[in-house]
Design a protein around this motif. Sequence first.
Motif, PDB file in Angstrom:
ATOM      1  N   VAL A  14       0.851  -5.677  14.020  1.00 57.12           N
ATOM      2  CA  VAL A  14      -0.051  -6.268  12.750  1.00 57.12           C
ATOM      3  C   VAL A  14       0.601  -7.848  13.012  1.00 57.12           C
ATOM      4  CG1 VAL A  14       1.147  -6.857  10.243  1.00 57.12           C
ATOM      5  CG2 VAL A  14       1.133  -4.201  11.753  1.00 57.12           C
ATOM      6  N   CYS A  15       1.580  -7.892  13.959  1.00 52.12           N
ATOM      7  CA  CYS A  15       2.263  -9.492  14.015  1.00 52.12           C
ATOM      8  C   CYS A  15       1.304 -10.541  14.571  1.00 52.12           C
ATOM      9  CB  CYS A  15       3.001  -9.630  15.190  1.00 52.12           C
ATOM     10  SG  CYS A  15       5.272  -9.174  13.978  1.00 52.12           S
ATOM     11  N   HIS A  16       0.857  -9.795  15.990  1.00 48.76           N
ATOM     12  CA  HIS A  16      -0.393 -10.513  16.650  1.00 48.76           C
ATOM     13  C   HIS A  16      -2.176 -10.995  16.598  1.00 48.76           C
ATOM     14  CE1 HIS A  16      -3.812 -10.000  19.653  1.00 48.76           C
ATOM     15  NE2 HIS A  16      -2.878 -10.998  20.779  1.00 48.76           N
ATOM     16  N   TRP A  17      -1.766  -9.743  15.211  1.00 46.04           N
ATOM     17  CA  TRP A  17      -3.673  -9.678  14.438  1.00 46.04           C
ATOM     18  C   TRP A  17      -3.750 -10.926  13.723  1.00 46.04           C
ATOM     19  CZ3 TRP A  17      -7.922  -6.955  14.506  1.00 46.04           C
ATOM     20  CH2 TRP A  17      -8.681  -7.024  13.381  1.00 46.04           C
ATOM     21  N   MET A  18      -1.985 -10.875  12.286  1.00 42.50           N
ATOM     22  CA  MET A  18      -1.978 -12.269  11.776  1.00 42.50           C
ATOM     23  C   MET A  18      -2.256 -13.586  12.588  1.00 42.50           C
ATOM     24  SD  MET A  18      -2.597 -11.172   9.143  1.00 42.50           S
ATOM     25  CE  MET A  18      -2.349  -8.630   8.161  1.00 42.50           C
ATOM     26  N   PRO A  71      -4.062  -2.666   6.106  1.00 44.78           N
ATOM     27  CA  PRO A  71      -5.453  -2.688   7.049  1.00 44.78           C
ATOM     28  C   PRO A  71      -7.015  -1.807   6.091  1.00 44.78           C
ATOM     29  CG  PRO A  71      -4.220  -0.851   7.776  1.00 44.78           C
ATOM     30  CD  PRO A  71      -3.584  -1.387   6.232  1.00 44.78           C
ATOM     31  N   SER A  72      -5.841  -1.061   4.702  1.00 44.70           N
ATOM     32  CA  SER A  72      -7.386  -0.384   4.165  1.00 44.70           C
ATOM     33  C   SER A  72      -8.545  -0.791   4.001  1.00 44.70           C
ATOM     34  CB  SER A  72      -6.485  -0.160   3.115  1.00 44.70           C
ATOM     35  OG  SER A  72      -6.284  -1.138   2.215  1.00 44.70           O
ATOM     36  N   LYS A  73      -8.356  -2.160   3.535  1.00 48.39           N
ATOM     37  CA  LYS A  73      -9.625  -2.496   2.734  1.00 48.39           C
ATOM     38  C   LYS A  73     -11.098  -2.698   4.174  1.00 48.39           C
ATOM     39  CE  LYS A  73      -9.623  -2.369  -1.497  1.00 48.39           C
ATOM     40  NZ  LYS A  73      -9.072  -1.417  -1.528  1.00 48.39           N
ATOM     41  N   THR A  74     -10.173  -3.544   5.497  1.00 51.27           N
ATOM     42  CA  THR A  74     -10.556  -4.302   5.546  1.00 51.27           C
ATOM     43  C   THR A  74     -11.553  -3.295   7.357  1.00 51.27           C
ATOM     44  OG1 THR A  74      -8.773  -5.580   6.528  1.00 51.27           O
ATOM     45  CG2 THR A  74      -9.836  -5.864   8.734  1.00 51.27           C
ATOM     46  N   PHE A  75     -10.318  -1.902   7.280  1.00 48.05           N
ATOM     47  CA  PHE A  75     -10.947  -0.820   7.754  1.00 48.05           C
ATOM     48  C   PHE A  75     -12.037   0.139   7.107  1.00 48.05           C
ATOM     49  CE2 PHE A  75      -8.354  -3.424  10.710  1.00 48.05           C
ATOM     50  CZ  PHE A  75      -9.482  -3.740  11.632  1.00 48.05           C
ATOM     51  N   ASN A  76     -12.024   0.254   6.009  1.00 52.88           N
ATOM     52  CA  ASN A  76     -11.786   1.167   5.495  1.00 52.88           C
ATOM     53  C   ASN A  76     -11.003   2.813   5.177  1.00 52.88           C
ATOM     54  OD1 ASN A  76     -13.246   2.358   3.375  1.00 52.88           O
ATOM     55  ND2 ASN A  76     -15.411   3.515   4.291  1.00 52.88           N
ATOM     56  N   ILE A 135       8.727  -7.276   8.216  1.00 52.94           N
ATOM     57  CA  ILE A 135       7.622  -7.039   7.388  1.00 52.94           C
ATOM     58  C   ILE A 135       7.909  -5.290   6.824  1.00 52.94           C
ATOM     59  CG2 ILE A 135       5.918  -5.032   7.825  1.00 52.94           C
ATOM     60  CD1 ILE A 135       5.009  -6.346  10.599  1.00 52.94           C
ATOM     61  N   VAL A 136       7.925  -4.473   5.866  1.00 49.99           N
ATOM     62  CA  VAL A 136       8.358  -2.940   5.243  1.00 49.99           C
ATOM     63  C   VAL A 136       6.707  -2.647   4.375  1.00 49.99           C
ATOM     64  CG1 VAL A 136      10.508  -3.867   4.226  1.00 49.99           C
ATOM     65  CG2 VAL A 136       8.488  -4.222   2.556  1.00 49.99           C
ATOM     66  N   VAL A 137       7.123  -1.468   4.878  1.00 45.70           N
ATOM     67  CA  VAL A 137       5.790  -0.352   4.848  1.00 45.70           C
ATOM     68  C   VAL A 137       5.480  -0.079   3.158  1.00 45.70           C
ATOM     69  CG1 VAL A 137       5.416  -0.676   7.114  1.00 45.70           C
ATOM     70  CG2 VAL A 137       6.694   1.752   5.848  1.00 45.70           C
ATOM     71  N   ASP A 138       4.847   0.564   3.011  1.00 40.91           N
ATOM     72  CA  ASP A 138       4.920   0.859   1.492  1.00 40.91           C
ATOM     73  C   ASP A 138       3.515   1.857   1.573  1.00 40.91           C
ATOM     74  OD1 ASP A 138       5.441   2.183  -1.108  1.00 40.91           O
ATOM     75  OD2 ASP A 138       5.809  -0.356  -2.021  1.00 40.91           O
ATOM     76  N   SER A 139       2.956   2.651   0.732  1.00 39.20           N
ATOM     77  CA  SER A 139       1.515   3.092   0.466  1.00 39.20           C
ATOM     78  C   SER A 139       1.168   2.583  -0.328  1.00 39.20           C
ATOM     79  CB  SER A 139       2.249   4.226  -0.097  1.00 39.20           C
ATOM     80  OG  SER A 139       2.692   3.676  -1.934  1.00 39.20           O
ATOM     81  N   GLY A 140       0.965   2.263  -0.274  1.00 43.28           N
ATOM     82  CA  GLY A 140      -0.329   0.497  -0.773  1.00 43.28           C
ATOM     83  C   GLY A 140       0.113  -0.771  -1.643  1.00 43.28           C
ATOM     84  N   VAL A 141      -0.908  -1.609  -1.682  1.00 41.33           N
ATOM     85  CA  VAL A 141      -0.791  -2.354  -2.477  1.00 41.33           C
ATOM     86  C   VAL A 141      -0.455  -2.815  -4.126  1.00 41.33           C
ATOM     87  CG1 VAL A 141      -1.621  -5.192  -2.955  1.00 41.33           C
ATOM     88  CG2 VAL A 141      -1.893  -4.512  -0.506  1.00 41.33           C
ATOM     89  N   VAL A 142      -0.828  -1.279  -4.651  1.00 43.51           N
ATOM     90  CA  VAL A 142      -0.547  -1.621  -5.691  1.00 43.51           C
ATOM     91  C   VAL A 142       0.984  -0.999  -6.480  1.00 43.51           C
ATOM     92  CG1 VAL A 142      -1.223   0.005  -7.589  1.00 43.51           C
ATOM     93  CG2 VAL A 142      -3.303  -1.310  -5.992  1.00 43.51           C
ATOM     94  N   PRO A 143       1.281  -0.031  -5.462  1.00 46.14           N
ATOM     95  CA  PRO A 143       2.727   0.175  -5.358  1.00 46.14           C
ATOM     96  C   PRO A 143       3.537  -0.877  -5.314  1.00 46.14           C
ATOM     97  CG  PRO A 143       2.019   1.683  -4.057  1.00 46.14           C
ATOM     98  CD  PRO A 143       0.464   0.883  -4.606  1.00 46.14           C
ATOM     99  N   ALA A 144       3.318  -1.582  -4.465  1.00 46.33           N
ATOM    100  CA  ALA A 144       3.915  -2.383  -3.464  1.00 46.33           C
ATOM    101  C   ALA A 144       3.890  -4.122  -4.671  1.00 46.33           C
ATOM    102  CB  ALA A 144       3.463  -3.477  -2.258  1.00 46.33           C
ATOM    103  N   ALA A 167      -4.337   1.012  16.251  1.00 45.33           N
ATOM    104  CA  ALA A 167      -5.184   1.088  16.096  1.00 45.33           C
ATOM    105  C   ALA A 167      -6.665   0.264  15.959  1.00 45.33           C
ATOM    106  CB  ALA A 167      -6.154   2.549  17.101  1.00 45.33           C
ATOM    107  N   ALA A 168      -6.075   0.189  14.600  1.00 44.64           N
ATOM    108  CA  ALA A 168      -6.635  -0.346  13.798  1.00 44.64           C
ATOM    109  C   ALA A 168      -6.381  -2.250  14.430  1.00 44.64           C
ATOM    110  CB  ALA A 168      -7.026  -0.029  12.470  1.00 44.64           C
ATOM    111  N   TYR A 169      -5.311  -2.628  14.644  1.00 49.01           N
ATOM    112  CA  TYR A 169      -4.817  -4.289  14.722  1.00 49.01           C
ATOM    113  C   TYR A 169      -4.954  -4.549  16.091  1.00 49.01           C
ATOM    114  CZ  TYR A 169      -3.588  -4.369   9.985  1.00 49.01           C
ATOM    115  OH  TYR A 169      -3.978  -4.671   8.462  1.00 49.01           O
ATOM    116  N   GLU A 170      -5.227  -3.549  17.544  1.00 50.43           N
ATOM    117  CA  GLU A 170      -5.015  -3.349  18.688  1.00 50.43           C
ATOM    118  C   GLU A 170      -6.399  -3.375  18.881  1.00 50.43           C
ATOM    119  OE1 GLU A 170      -0.851  -1.521  20.210  1.00 50.43           O
ATOM    120  OE2 GLU A 170      -2.400  -0.847  19.762  1.00 50.43           O
TER     121      GLU A 170
END
Length: 386
Positions: A76-80, A236-241, A93-102, A279-282
Amino acid sequence: MLYDFDTVINRWHTDSEKYDGLKKFAPKAPDNSIPLWIADMDFKTAPEIIAAMHKRVDEGIFGYTDIYDASYYQAVCHWMEKRHHWHITPDEIVVDSGVVPALSHALSLIARPGDGVIIHTPAYKPFFNSIRNTGMIPVYTRLCCSHGLFTIDFEDLEQKAEDENNKVLILCSPHNPTGRVWSQEELSHIMDICRKHDLFIICDEIHNDILRPGICHTPLAGLYPDMKRLITCTAPSKTFNLAGNHLANIIIPDQGIRDRWNSLYHYLPNPISAAAATAAYEKGEPWLDELNQYLAENFRRMETYLKANLPAIGFQIPEATYLAWINIENLGPDHGEIENRFIENGLIIEGGDQFVENGEGFIRLNAAVPRSIIDTLLNKINHIFN
Protein backbone atom coordinates in the motif's frame (compact mmCIF):
# COMPACT_ATOMS: atom_id res chain seq x y z
CA MET A 1 -2.85 -4.39 -25.29
CA LEU A 2 -1.83 -7.22 -22.98
CA TYR A 3 -5.18 -7.26 -21.21
CA ASP A 4 -8.68 -7.86 -22.55
CA PHE A 5 -11.28 -5.17 -21.90
CA ASP A 6 -13.36 -5.90 -25.02
CA THR A 7 -14.96 -9.20 -24.05
CA VAL A 8 -18.55 -8.85 -22.87
CA ILE A 9 -18.95 -10.94 -19.72
CA ASN A 10 -22.39 -12.22 -18.77
CA ARG A 11 -22.94 -11.03 -15.20
CA TRP A 12 -26.59 -12.01 -14.93
CA HIS A 13 -27.40 -14.63 -12.28
CA THR A 14 -24.13 -14.03 -10.41
CA ASP A 15 -25.83 -12.18 -7.51
CA SER A 16 -24.50 -8.94 -9.00
CA GLU A 17 -26.04 -5.85 -7.43
CA LYS A 18 -25.53 -4.02 -10.71
CA TYR A 19 -27.34 -6.66 -12.77
CA ASP A 20 -29.46 -8.94 -10.60
CA GLY A 21 -30.38 -6.04 -8.32
CA LEU A 22 -31.41 -3.90 -11.28
CA LYS A 23 -35.18 -4.15 -10.83
CA LYS A 24 -34.82 -3.09 -7.20
CA PHE A 25 -33.20 0.13 -8.43
CA ALA A 26 -35.34 0.59 -11.57
CA PRO A 27 -38.57 -1.47 -11.36
CA LYS A 28 -39.63 -0.43 -14.88
CA ALA A 29 -36.39 -1.53 -16.53
CA PRO A 30 -36.91 -3.80 -19.58
CA ASP A 31 -35.49 -7.29 -19.42
CA ASN A 32 -32.73 -6.53 -21.96
CA SER A 33 -31.47 -3.45 -20.13
CA ILE A 34 -27.87 -2.25 -19.96
CA PRO A 35 -26.99 -1.45 -16.32
CA LEU A 36 -25.04 1.81 -16.24
CA TRP A 37 -25.83 2.88 -12.70
CA ILE A 38 -23.80 1.49 -9.80
CA ALA A 39 -20.06 2.21 -9.85
CA ASP A 40 -18.41 -1.09 -10.62
CA MET A 41 -16.79 -2.08 -13.89
CA ASP A 42 -17.80 -4.75 -16.38
CA PHE A 43 -14.17 -5.85 -16.74
CA LYS A 44 -12.44 -8.81 -15.13
CA THR A 45 -9.86 -7.68 -12.64
CA ALA A 46 -6.17 -8.14 -13.39
CA PRO A 47 -5.19 -11.81 -13.93
CA GLU A 48 -2.34 -11.32 -11.45
CA ILE A 49 -4.95 -10.57 -8.78
CA ILE A 50 -7.10 -13.54 -9.76
CA ALA A 51 -4.04 -15.80 -9.53
CA ALA A 52 -3.32 -14.56 -6.00
CA MET A 53 -6.92 -15.24 -5.00
CA HIS A 54 -6.73 -18.77 -6.45
CA LYS A 55 -3.53 -19.41 -4.52
CA ARG A 56 -5.19 -18.34 -1.28
CA VAL A 57 -8.29 -20.46 -2.00
CA ASP A 58 -6.11 -23.48 -2.68
CA GLU A 59 -4.80 -23.28 0.87
CA GLY A 60 -8.30 -24.40 1.84
CA ILE A 61 -8.71 -22.79 5.28
CA PHE A 62 -10.66 -19.57 5.73
CA GLY A 63 -10.62 -18.88 9.44
CA TYR A 64 -10.52 -15.54 11.23
CA THR A 65 -7.90 -13.41 9.53
CA ASP A 66 -6.05 -10.24 10.30
CA ILE A 67 -3.18 -8.68 8.36
CA TYR A 68 0.11 -9.55 10.05
CA ASP A 69 2.26 -9.85 6.94
CA ALA A 70 4.22 -6.63 6.52
CA SER A 71 4.14 -7.07 2.74
CA TYR A 72 0.51 -5.90 2.67
CA TYR A 73 1.26 -2.55 4.28
CA GLN A 74 4.48 -2.17 2.31
CA ALA A 75 2.53 -2.71 -0.92
CA VAL A 76 0.00 0.00 0.00
CA CYS A 77 2.73 2.46 0.99
CA HIS A 78 4.80 1.78 -2.13
CA TRP A 79 1.75 2.25 -4.35
CA MET A 80 0.91 5.64 -2.86
CA GLU A 81 4.53 6.74 -3.14
CA LYS A 82 4.95 5.63 -6.73
CA ARG A 83 1.55 6.58 -8.16
CA HIS A 84 0.84 9.72 -6.15
CA HIS A 85 4.15 10.85 -4.62
CA TRP A 86 2.55 10.50 -1.20
CA HIS A 87 4.70 9.14 1.58
CA ILE A 88 2.79 7.20 4.22
CA THR A 89 3.99 4.68 6.80
CA PRO A 90 2.45 1.31 7.67
CA ASP A 91 1.54 2.40 11.19
CA GLU A 92 -0.74 5.13 9.77
CA ILE A 93 -3.00 2.58 8.04
CA VAL A 94 -6.11 1.01 9.48
CA VAL A 95 -8.31 -1.29 7.43
CA ASP A 96 -12.08 -1.28 7.17
CA SER A 97 -14.71 -3.04 5.10
CA GLY A 98 -15.10 -0.05 2.79
CA VAL A 99 -14.95 3.70 2.48
CA VAL A 100 -18.66 4.16 3.29
CA PRO A 101 -18.52 2.45 6.71
CA ALA A 102 -15.19 4.20 7.31
CA LEU A 103 -16.92 7.57 6.89
CA SER A 104 -19.35 6.75 9.69
CA HIS A 105 -16.56 5.41 11.89
CA ALA A 106 -14.41 8.49 11.31
CA LEU A 107 -17.27 10.89 12.00
CA SER A 108 -18.08 9.17 15.28
CA LEU A 109 -14.49 9.71 16.46
CA ILE A 110 -14.03 13.36 15.50
CA ALA A 111 -17.47 14.95 15.97
CA ARG A 112 -20.68 14.58 17.96
CA PRO A 113 -24.38 14.22 17.15
CA GLY A 114 -25.78 17.60 16.22
CA ASP A 115 -22.55 18.86 14.67
CA GLY A 116 -22.62 20.13 11.10
CA VAL A 117 -20.68 18.28 8.39
CA ILE A 118 -20.02 20.15 5.15
CA ILE A 119 -20.19 18.40 1.77
CA HIS A 120 -19.90 19.73 -1.76
CA THR A 121 -22.99 19.11 -3.88
CA PRO A 122 -23.82 17.30 -6.04
CA ALA A 123 -22.55 14.61 -3.69
CA TYR A 124 -22.26 10.87 -3.40
CA LYS A 125 -25.45 9.94 -1.52
CA PRO A 126 -23.75 7.76 1.15
CA PHE A 127 -21.99 10.93 2.41
CA PHE A 128 -25.42 12.25 3.35
CA ASN A 129 -26.45 8.90 4.80
CA SER A 130 -23.30 8.58 6.91
CA ILE A 131 -23.81 12.06 8.33
CA ARG A 132 -27.46 11.41 9.18
CA ASN A 133 -26.76 7.95 10.59
CA THR A 134 -24.31 9.40 13.10
CA GLY A 135 -26.83 12.01 14.21
CA MET A 136 -25.00 14.89 12.55
CA ILE A 137 -26.32 17.59 10.24
CA PRO A 138 -25.41 17.69 6.52
CA VAL A 139 -24.44 21.18 5.38
CA TYR A 140 -24.29 21.82 1.63
CA THR A 141 -21.89 24.02 -0.28
CA ARG A 142 -22.74 23.97 -3.97
CA LEU A 143 -20.19 23.46 -6.68
CA CYS A 144 -20.40 26.02 -9.48
CA CYS A 145 -20.64 24.95 -13.11
CA SER A 146 -19.51 27.07 -16.04
CA HIS A 147 -19.29 25.62 -19.55
CA GLY A 148 -19.25 22.12 -18.10
CA LEU A 149 -16.44 22.76 -15.60
CA PHE A 150 -17.27 22.36 -11.92
CA THR A 151 -15.45 24.55 -9.44
CA ILE A 152 -15.60 25.21 -5.70
CA ASP A 153 -17.44 28.26 -4.41
CA PHE A 154 -14.79 29.26 -1.90
CA GLU A 155 -16.77 32.22 -0.60
CA ASP A 156 -19.68 29.94 0.28
CA LEU A 157 -17.34 27.29 1.73
CA GLU A 158 -15.79 29.91 4.00
CA GLN A 159 -19.22 31.09 5.14
CA LYS A 160 -20.16 27.52 6.07
CA ALA A 161 -16.79 26.97 7.77
CA GLU A 162 -17.25 30.15 9.86
CA ASP A 163 -20.32 28.65 11.55
CA GLU A 164 -19.03 27.27 14.85
CA ASN A 165 -21.61 24.47 14.70
CA ASN A 166 -19.91 23.00 11.62
CA LYS A 167 -17.01 20.76 12.62
CA VAL A 168 -16.05 18.62 9.62
CA LEU A 169 -15.58 18.86 5.85
CA ILE A 170 -15.95 15.68 3.79
CA LEU A 171 -13.94 16.26 0.63
CA CYS A 172 -14.39 13.95 -2.35
CA SER A 173 -11.13 14.01 -4.31
CA PRO A 174 -11.36 13.23 -7.21
CA HIS A 175 -14.96 14.30 -7.11
CA ASN A 176 -17.89 11.94 -7.65
CA PRO A 177 -20.09 12.53 -9.65
CA THR A 178 -18.52 15.43 -11.59
CA GLY A 179 -15.13 13.82 -12.23
CA ARG A 180 -13.10 16.87 -11.20
CA VAL A 181 -9.51 16.45 -10.06
CA TRP A 182 -8.86 19.31 -7.69
CA SER A 183 -5.70 21.30 -8.45
CA GLN A 184 -3.03 21.94 -5.85
CA GLU A 185 -4.18 25.54 -5.70
CA GLU A 186 -7.76 24.48 -4.98
CA LEU A 187 -6.62 22.00 -2.34
CA SER A 188 -4.47 24.66 -0.69
CA HIS A 189 -7.40 27.06 -0.57
CA ILE A 190 -9.57 24.36 1.01
CA MET A 191 -6.90 23.65 3.61
CA ASP A 192 -6.44 27.34 4.40
CA ILE A 193 -10.16 27.68 5.13
CA CYS A 194 -10.31 24.52 7.23
CA ARG A 195 -7.26 25.46 9.28
CA LYS A 196 -8.53 28.98 9.82
CA HIS A 197 -11.85 27.69 11.18
CA ASP A 198 -10.52 24.53 12.85
CA LEU A 199 -12.45 22.08 10.67
CA PHE A 200 -11.48 18.43 10.59
CA ILE A 201 -11.23 16.97 7.06
CA ILE A 202 -12.23 13.50 5.90
CA CYS A 203 -10.94 13.04 2.36
CA ASP A 204 -12.47 10.32 0.18
CA GLU A 205 -9.84 9.50 -2.45
CA ILE A 206 -11.27 6.19 -3.63
CA HIS A 207 -11.19 7.30 -7.31
CA ASN A 208 -7.57 8.47 -7.12
CA ASP A 209 -6.18 5.96 -9.64
CA ILE A 210 -8.79 6.30 -12.41
CA LEU A 211 -7.39 9.27 -14.33
CA ARG A 212 -7.30 10.55 -17.89
CA PRO A 213 -3.91 10.73 -19.65
CA GLY A 214 -1.85 13.68 -18.45
CA ILE A 215 -3.98 14.24 -15.34
CA CYS A 216 -2.37 13.84 -11.91
CA HIS A 217 -4.18 13.41 -8.62
CA THR A 218 -2.69 15.17 -5.60
CA PRO A 219 -3.47 13.59 -2.23
CA LEU A 220 -4.42 16.31 0.21
CA ALA A 221 -2.40 14.63 2.95
CA GLY A 222 0.60 14.55 0.62
CA LEU A 223 0.52 18.35 0.43
CA TYR A 224 0.18 18.64 4.20
CA PRO A 225 2.12 15.77 5.79
CA ASP A 226 2.08 17.43 9.23
CA MET A 227 -1.70 17.90 9.25
CA LYS A 228 -3.19 15.68 11.97
CA ARG A 229 -6.82 16.79 11.61
CA LEU A 230 -7.19 14.78 8.41
CA ILE A 231 -8.30 11.25 7.61
CA THR A 232 -7.88 9.89 4.06
CA CYS A 233 -10.02 7.04 2.76
CA THR A 234 -8.62 4.86 -0.02
CA ALA A 235 -9.32 1.38 -1.39
CA PRO A 236 -8.36 -0.89 -4.28
CA SER A 237 -12.05 -1.42 -5.01
CA LYS A 238 -12.64 1.18 -7.72
CA THR A 239 -9.13 0.86 -9.18
CA PHE A 240 -9.20 -2.91 -9.66
CA ASN A 241 -12.94 -3.69 -9.63
CA LEU A 242 -12.75 -5.34 -6.21
CA ALA A 243 -15.72 -3.74 -4.45
CA GLY A 244 -17.11 -7.12 -3.44
CA ASN A 245 -13.92 -7.88 -1.51
CA HIS A 246 -14.74 -5.31 1.18
CA LEU A 247 -11.33 -3.98 2.10
CA ALA A 248 -10.31 -0.33 2.37
CA ASN A 249 -7.17 1.40 3.62
CA ILE A 250 -7.83 4.38 5.86
CA ILE A 251 -4.87 6.67 6.51
CA ILE A 252 -4.97 8.28 9.97
CA PRO A 253 -1.85 10.27 10.93
CA ASP A 254 -3.06 10.99 14.47
CA GLN A 255 -2.03 8.21 16.86
CA GLY A 256 -4.80 8.95 19.36
CA ILE A 257 -7.53 8.68 16.72
CA ARG A 258 -5.99 5.46 15.39
CA ASP A 259 -5.96 3.96 18.86
CA ARG A 260 -9.62 4.82 19.43
CA TRP A 261 -10.50 3.50 15.97
CA ASN A 262 -8.81 0.17 16.59
CA SER A 263 -10.40 -0.21 20.00
CA LEU A 264 -13.90 0.40 18.62
CA TYR A 265 -13.86 -0.69 14.98
CA HIS A 266 -11.02 -3.17 14.50
CA TYR A 267 -11.96 -5.03 11.32
CA LEU A 268 -10.97 -8.61 10.50
CA PRO A 269 -10.79 -8.79 6.71
CA ASN A 270 -11.67 -11.62 4.38
CA PRO A 271 -8.49 -13.70 3.83
CA ILE A 272 -9.06 -13.70 0.08
CA SER A 273 -9.51 -9.93 -0.04
CA ALA A 274 -6.19 -9.36 1.73
CA ALA A 275 -4.40 -11.55 -0.83
CA ALA A 276 -6.16 -9.75 -3.69
CA ALA A 277 -5.30 -6.27 -2.41
CA THR A 278 -1.64 -7.17 -1.90
CA ALA A 279 -1.40 -8.54 -5.43
CA ALA A 280 -3.22 -5.51 -6.82
CA TYR A 281 -0.74 -3.06 -5.35
CA GLU A 282 2.30 -5.23 -6.07
CA LYS A 283 1.46 -6.43 -9.60
CA GLY A 284 -1.58 -4.55 -10.90
CA GLU A 285 0.02 -1.40 -12.31
CA PRO A 286 0.34 -2.55 -15.96
CA TRP A 287 -3.33 -3.59 -15.95
CA LEU A 288 -4.37 -0.23 -14.50
CA ASP A 289 -2.36 1.70 -17.09
CA GLU A 290 -4.13 -0.16 -19.89
CA LEU A 291 -7.50 0.28 -18.17
CA ASN A 292 -7.01 4.04 -18.06
CA GLN A 293 -6.12 4.07 -21.77
CA TYR A 294 -9.24 2.04 -22.55
CA LEU A 295 -11.50 4.32 -20.49
CA ALA A 296 -10.01 7.39 -22.14
CA GLU A 297 -10.94 6.00 -25.56
CA ASN A 298 -14.44 5.16 -24.34
CA PHE A 299 -14.90 8.76 -23.25
CA ARG A 300 -13.42 10.14 -26.48
CA ARG A 301 -15.85 7.95 -28.43
CA MET A 302 -18.77 9.27 -26.39
CA GLU A 303 -17.70 12.91 -26.77
CA THR A 304 -17.23 12.64 -30.55
CA TYR A 305 -20.53 10.84 -31.09
CA LEU A 306 -22.64 13.11 -28.90
CA LYS A 307 -21.21 16.31 -30.39
CA ALA A 308 -21.91 15.04 -33.91
CA ASN A 309 -25.34 13.52 -33.32
CA LEU A 310 -26.83 15.03 -30.16
CA PRO A 311 -25.32 18.47 -29.57
CA ALA A 312 -28.17 19.28 -27.16
CA ILE A 313 -26.59 16.88 -24.67
CA GLY A 314 -23.80 18.51 -22.69
CA PHE A 315 -20.87 16.22 -22.08
CA GLN A 316 -17.25 16.82 -21.23
CA ILE A 317 -14.75 14.06 -20.61
CA PRO A 318 -14.22 13.82 -16.84
CA GLU A 319 -10.70 14.27 -15.52
CA ALA A 320 -11.12 11.22 -13.29
CA THR A 321 -13.44 8.30 -12.47
CA TYR A 322 -15.16 6.10 -15.04
CA LEU A 323 -18.43 7.97 -14.56
CA ALA A 324 -19.90 10.35 -17.13
CA TRP A 325 -21.78 13.32 -15.65
CA ILE A 326 -24.04 14.34 -18.52
CA ASN A 327 -26.08 17.54 -18.85
CA ILE A 328 -29.60 16.83 -20.14
CA GLU A 329 -31.11 20.27 -19.49
CA ASN A 330 -31.47 21.08 -23.19
CA LEU A 331 -33.42 17.89 -23.90
CA GLY A 332 -36.50 19.34 -22.22
CA PRO A 333 -37.80 20.92 -19.03
CA ASP A 334 -39.06 17.72 -17.41
CA HIS A 335 -35.83 16.08 -16.31
CA GLY A 336 -37.63 13.22 -14.58
CA GLU A 337 -39.42 12.34 -17.80
CA ILE A 338 -36.14 12.40 -19.72
CA GLU A 339 -34.48 10.11 -17.17
CA ASN A 340 -37.46 7.75 -17.46
CA ARG A 341 -37.01 7.63 -21.22
CA PHE A 342 -33.46 6.39 -20.74
CA ILE A 343 -34.65 3.69 -18.34
CA GLU A 344 -37.72 2.66 -20.35
CA ASN A 345 -35.41 2.16 -23.33
CA GLY A 346 -33.08 -0.06 -21.34
CA LEU A 347 -30.32 2.39 -20.40
CA ILE A 348 -30.26 2.28 -16.62
CA ILE A 349 -28.65 5.52 -15.52
CA GLU A 350 -28.80 7.51 -12.29
CA GLY A 351 -30.64 10.81 -12.23
CA GLY A 352 -28.95 13.88 -10.83
CA ASP A 353 -31.55 14.13 -8.07
CA GLN A 354 -29.98 11.02 -6.51
CA PHE A 355 -26.84 13.01 -5.65
CA VAL A 356 -28.20 14.87 -2.61
CA GLU A 357 -28.88 18.26 -4.29
CA ASN A 358 -27.54 20.54 -7.03
CA GLY A 359 -27.66 17.65 -9.53
CA GLU A 360 -30.89 18.59 -11.28
CA GLY A 361 -30.57 18.41 -15.06
CA PHE A 362 -27.78 15.83 -15.05
CA ILE A 363 -27.49 12.07 -15.23
CA ARG A 364 -24.60 9.81 -14.21
CA LEU A 365 -23.60 7.03 -16.59
CA ASN A 366 -21.00 4.32 -15.94
CA ALA A 367 -18.65 4.09 -18.93
CA ALA A 368 -16.51 1.21 -17.60
CA VAL A 369 -17.92 -1.25 -20.11
CA PRO A 370 -16.58 -2.94 -23.25
CA ARG A 371 -16.44 -0.69 -26.30
CA SER A 372 -19.21 -2.57 -28.06
CA ILE A 373 -21.53 -1.62 -25.20
CA ILE A 374 -20.48 2.03 -25.56
CA ASP A 375 -21.45 1.89 -29.24
CA THR A 376 -24.78 0.23 -28.40
CA LEU A 377 -25.73 2.75 -25.74
CA LEU A 378 -24.78 5.70 -27.96
CA ASN A 379 -26.95 4.35 -30.77
CA LYS A 380 -29.79 3.86 -28.30
CA ILE A 381 -29.47 7.45 -27.03
CA ASN A 382 -29.53 8.69 -30.62
CA HIS A 383 -32.65 6.61 -31.30
CA ILE A 384 -34.41 7.89 -28.18
CA PHE A 385 -33.80 11.59 -28.69
CA ASN A 386 -33.58 12.03 -32.48
